[in-house]
Design an enzyme around this catalytic site. Sequence first.
Site, mmCIF file in Angstrom:
data_model
loop_
_atom_site.group_PDB
_atom_site.id
_atom_site.type_symbol
_atom_site.label_atom_id
_atom_site.label_comp_id
_atom_site.label_asym_id
_atom_site.label_seq_id
_atom_site.Cartn_x
_atom_site.Cartn_y
_atom_site.Cartn_z
ATOM 1 N N ASN A 14 0.781 -1.347 -0.029
ATOM 2 C CA ASN A 14 -0.023 0.001 -0.084
ATOM 3 C C ASN A 14 0.935 1.274 0.104
ATOM 4 O OD1 ASN A 14 -3.029 -0.372 0.259
ATOM 5 N ND2 ASN A 14 -2.350 -1.954 1.447
ATOM 6 N N ILE A 87 -1.814 3.541 18.226
ATOM 7 C CA ILE A 87 -1.268 4.952 18.242
ATOM 8 C C ILE A 87 -1.980 5.570 19.280
ATOM 9 C CG2 ILE A 87 -1.785 7.292 16.963
ATOM 10 C CD1 ILE A 87 -0.246 5.199 15.109
ATOM 11 N N HIS A 103 -8.359 -0.737 7.036
ATOM 12 C CA HIS A 103 -8.745 -1.878 7.563
ATOM 13 C C HIS A 103 -8.987 -2.936 6.454
ATOM 14 C CE1 HIS A 103 -9.167 -4.598 10.865
ATOM 15 N NE2 HIS A 103 -10.508 -4.997 10.056
ATOM 16 N N ASP A 144 -10.057 0.508 15.294
ATOM 17 C CA ASP A 144 -11.045 0.368 14.193
ATOM 18 C C ASP A 144 -12.412 0.902 14.590
ATOM 19 O OD1 ASP A 144 -9.512 -2.748 14.075
ATOM 20 O OD2 ASP A 144 -8.938 -0.899 12.947
ATOM 21 N N GLU A 173 -7.380 -2.193 -2.003
ATOM 22 C CA GLU A 173 -6.801 -1.214 -1.224
ATOM 23 C C GLU A 173 -5.959 -0.363 -2.111
ATOM 24 O OE1 GLU A 173 -4.681 -3.860 1.412
ATOM 25 O OE2 GLU A 173 -6.142 -3.651 2.984
HETATM 26 N N1 LIG Z 1 -5.482 4.001 18.238
HETATM 27 C C1 LIG Z 1 -5.376 3.519 17.195
HETATM 28 N N2 LIG Z 1 -4.304 2.685 16.598
HETATM 29 C C2 LIG Z 1 -4.337 1.954 15.775
HETATM 30 C C3 LIG Z 1 -5.454 1.784 14.903
HETATM 31 C C4 LIG Z 1 -6.558 2.298 15.575
HETATM 32 O O1 LIG Z 1 -7.750 2.366 14.768
HETATM 33 N N3 LIG Z 1 -6.627 3.185 16.451
HETATM 34 N N4 LIG Z 1 -5.543 0.845 13.760
HETATM 35 C C5 LIG Z 1 -4.316 0.115 13.465
HETATM 36 C C6 LIG Z 1 -4.502 -0.890 12.288
HETATM 37 N N5 LIG Z 1 -5.196 -2.026 12.763
HETATM 38 C C7 LIG Z 1 -6.284 -2.276 12.035
HETATM 39 O O2 LIG Z 1 -6.775 -1.731 11.156
HETATM 40 C C8 LIG Z 1 -4.964 -2.850 13.975
HETATM 41 C C9 LIG Z 1 -3.539 -3.188 14.018
HETATM 42 C C10 LIG Z 1 -2.821 -4.232 15.092
HETATM 43 C C11 LIG Z 1 -3.854 -4.757 15.885
HETATM 44 C C12 LIG Z 1 -3.546 -5.699 16.883
HETATM 45 O O3 LIG Z 1 -4.139 -6.486 17.361
HETATM 46 N N6 LIG Z 1 -2.340 -5.373 17.098
HETATM 47 C C13 LIG Z 1 -1.523 -6.302 18.137
HETATM 48 C C14 LIG Z 1 0.156 -6.306 18.301
HETATM 49 C C15 LIG Z 1 0.622 -6.681 16.787
HETATM 50 C C16 LIG Z 1 2.072 -6.821 16.666
HETATM 51 O O4 LIG Z 1 2.731 -5.926 17.538
HETATM 52 O O5 LIG Z 1 2.637 -7.464 15.898
HETATM 53 C C17 LIG Z 1 -2.015 -6.001 19.584
HETATM 54 O O6 LIG Z 1 -2.072 -4.796 19.951
HETATM 55 O O7 LIG Z 1 -1.777 -6.830 20.367
HETATM 56 C C18 LIG Z 1 -5.322 -4.494 15.798
HETATM 57 C C19 LIG Z 1 -5.558 -3.460 14.864
HETATM 58 C C20 LIG Z 1 -3.160 0.710 13.874
HETATM 59 N N7 LIG Z 1 -3.234 1.591 15.118
HETATM 60 N N1 LIG Z 2 -5.693 -4.004 11.015
HETATM 61 C C1 LIG Z 2 -4.540 -3.457 10.216
HETATM 62 C C2 LIG Z 2 -4.266 -4.461 8.941
HETATM 63 O O1 LIG Z 2 -4.607 -5.601 8.895
HETATM 64 N N2 LIG Z 2 -3.763 -3.720 7.965
HETATM 65 C C3 LIG Z 2 -3.554 -4.404 6.629
HETATM 66 O O2 LIG Z 2 -2.159 -4.699 6.487
HETATM 67 C C4 LIG Z 2 -2.011 -5.066 5.153
HETATM 68 C C5 LIG Z 2 -0.444 -4.384 4.768
HETATM 69 O O3 LIG Z 2 -0.462 -4.809 3.663
HETATM 70 P P1 LIG Z 2 0.734 -3.905 3.095
HETATM 71 O O4 LIG Z 2 2.056 -4.039 3.998
HETATM 72 O O5 LIG Z 2 1.236 -4.681 1.721
HETATM 73 O O6 LIG Z 2 0.470 -2.631 2.730
HETATM 74 C C6 LIG Z 2 -3.234 -4.467 4.424
HETATM 75 O O7 LIG Z 2 -3.822 -5.419 3.809
HETATM 76 C C7 LIG Z 2 -3.843 -3.655 5.404
HETATM 77 O O8 LIG Z 2 -5.109 -3.351 5.197
#
Ligand SMILES: Nc1nc2c(c(=O)[nH]1)N[C@@H](CN(C=O)c1ccc(C(=O)N[C@@H](CCC(=O)O)C(=O)O)cc1)CN2
Ligand SMILES: NCC(=O)N[C@@H]1O[C@H](COP(=O)([O-])[O-])[C@@H](O)[C@H]1O
Length: 185
Positions: A14, A87, A103, A144, A173
Amino acid sequence: MKKIAILASGSGSNAEKIMEYFQDSEIAQISLIASNKKDAFVLERAKKFDVPTFIFNKADLEAGLLTRMLLGLEVDLVVLAGFLLKIPENLIRSFPDKIVNIHPALLPKYGGKGMYGMHVHQAVKAAKDEETGITIHLVNENYDEGKVVFQAGVEVQESDTPEDIAQKVHELEHKYFPNVIESLL
Ligand SMILES: Nc1nc2c(c(=O)[nH]1)N[C@@H](CN(C=O)c1ccc(C(=O)N[C@@H](CCC(=O)O)C(=O)O)cc1)CN2
Ligand SMILES: NCC(=O)N[C@@H]1O[C@H](COP(=O)([O-])[O-])[C@@H](O)[C@H]1O
């Protein structure tokens, strides 16, 4: 010229599409690619486009180091493209409604802690859903749950594997994320 920073933890397909899209843009430039994984392939992709990179860890993120860097660069939009850490408030407060995430599902389905990457597509397959898709949303303090700005769906065939689903979602995406980012500038 607007400035965009991309946060990514993995491959960066992406991020590459976004860098391609804005490569010759007069509207915006990709000012930074930052990752919490020193071996993330997204960092190699950044080199191809001469985009500066920054590697940080979870402690740096929570201490505000990345926030101070992004403020110093006068970034206008922070794009999460496969970024896997939460974040923190310090970054959200500094960039209100200026952090956007993609997502790989149709939220609110398949969102929240643990729902990332192939975990999402495996859950869609296990549920025998006939549709999946992408959600692009603003980022708030929870995973999310921010305001949805765009969604697009795709049919899931019974014969699709999680990998087939992932491919279909990645195609969505790559097609829509750069345009939606531009619409937010
Ligand atoms: N404050 C926010 N931070 C992030 C968001 C958000 O919506 N609010 N989105 C995520 C991206 N994401 C889904 O789109 C997502 C990424 C990761 C996780 C997750 O469960 N992570 C694990 C750790 C994984 C690792 O360290 O390899 C965890 O928290 O235990 C859920 C959703 C980005 N940040
Ligand atoms: N919940 C967060 C999550 O799952 N994000 C997903 O990680 C992939 C990254 O692909 P990329 O590194 O090839 O862009 C993408 O499919 C994105 O939607």
